[in-house]
Motif scaffolding. Sequence first.
Motif, short mmCIF file in Angstrom:
data_model
loop_
_atom_site.label_atom_id
_atom_site.label_comp_id
_atom_site.label_asym_id
_atom_site.label_seq_id
_atom_site.Cartn_x
_atom_site.Cartn_y
_atom_site.Cartn_z
N THR A 19 -22.65 48.81 26.06
CA THR A 19 -22.64 48.08 27.32
C THR A 19 -23.73 47.02 27.42
O THR A 19 -23.63 46.12 28.25
CB THR A 19 -22.82 49.05 28.50
OG1 THR A 19 -24.10 49.69 28.39
CG2 THR A 19 -21.71 50.07 28.53
N SER A 54 -26.07 57.34 29.16
CA SER A 54 -25.30 57.76 30.32
C SER A 54 -24.45 56.62 30.86
O SER A 54 -23.49 56.84 31.59
CB SER A 54 -26.23 58.27 31.42
OG SER A 54 -27.11 57.24 31.83
N ASP A 55 -24.76 55.40 30.48
CA ASP A 55 -23.99 54.24 30.93
C ASP A 55 -22.66 54.11 30.20
O ASP A 55 -21.73 53.51 30.72
CB ASP A 55 -24.82 52.97 30.73
CG ASP A 55 -24.32 51.81 31.54
OD1 ASP A 55 -23.98 52.03 32.72
OD2 ASP A 55 -24.28 50.69 31.01
N SER A 56 -22.56 54.67 28.98
CA SER A 56 -21.32 54.52 28.22
C SER A 56 -20.69 55.84 27.79
O SER A 56 -19.63 55.84 27.19
CB SER A 56 -21.59 53.68 26.96
OG SER A 56 -22.49 54.34 26.11
N TRP A 60 -20.03 60.81 31.74
CA TRP A 60 -20.71 60.19 32.87
C TRP A 60 -19.95 59.00 33.45
O TRP A 60 -20.15 58.64 34.61
CB TRP A 60 -22.12 59.76 32.47
CG TRP A 60 -22.96 60.91 32.05
CD1 TRP A 60 -23.40 61.17 30.79
CD2 TRP A 60 -23.43 61.98 32.86
NE1 TRP A 60 -24.12 62.34 30.77
CE2 TRP A 60 -24.16 62.86 32.04
CE3 TRP A 60 -23.32 62.29 34.21
CZ2 TRP A 60 -24.76 64.01 32.50
CZ3 TRP A 60 -23.92 63.44 34.68
CH2 TRP A 60 -24.63 64.29 33.83
N THR A 61 -19.08 58.38 32.67
CA THR A 61 -18.32 57.24 33.19
C THR A 61 -17.02 57.67 33.84
O THR A 61 -16.34 56.85 34.46
CB THR A 61 -18.00 56.24 32.07
OG1 THR A 61 -17.26 56.90 31.05
CG2 THR A 61 -19.27 55.64 31.50
N THR A 63 -14.33 58.83 32.22
CA THR A 63 -13.17 58.61 31.37
C THR A 63 -12.94 59.77 30.41
O THR A 63 -12.13 59.65 29.49
CB THR A 63 -13.33 57.31 30.56
OG1 THR A 63 -14.51 57.41 29.76
CG2 THR A 63 -13.43 56.11 31.48
#
Length: 84
Positions: A19, A54-56, A60-61, A63
């Motif tokens: 990201t 945790s952003d990808s 956590w996303t 998905t």
Amino acid sequence: MKRDIHPPYGPVAFRDRATGRVFATRSTLAGSDIDRTVDIDGETYPVVDVDVTSDSHPFWTGTARTLDSEGRVEKFQRRYGRTS
């Protein structure tokens, strides 16, 4: 704790390769030989590129895929169940 055996602990930035988001924190990686730096709010931090944060991460996303739990016991009984 023993003196002079621990690595230096200092500020470092972690960058998510997927990201591009940058997280500024403290780590023992700050003392290692990191060539790249990034400026955050006027401060210069050594940057470490990481694959997943945790952003990808799929959990956590939102998905993440859930496995079908129905029929697992029946499948086990068919495969390994008692035979008469």
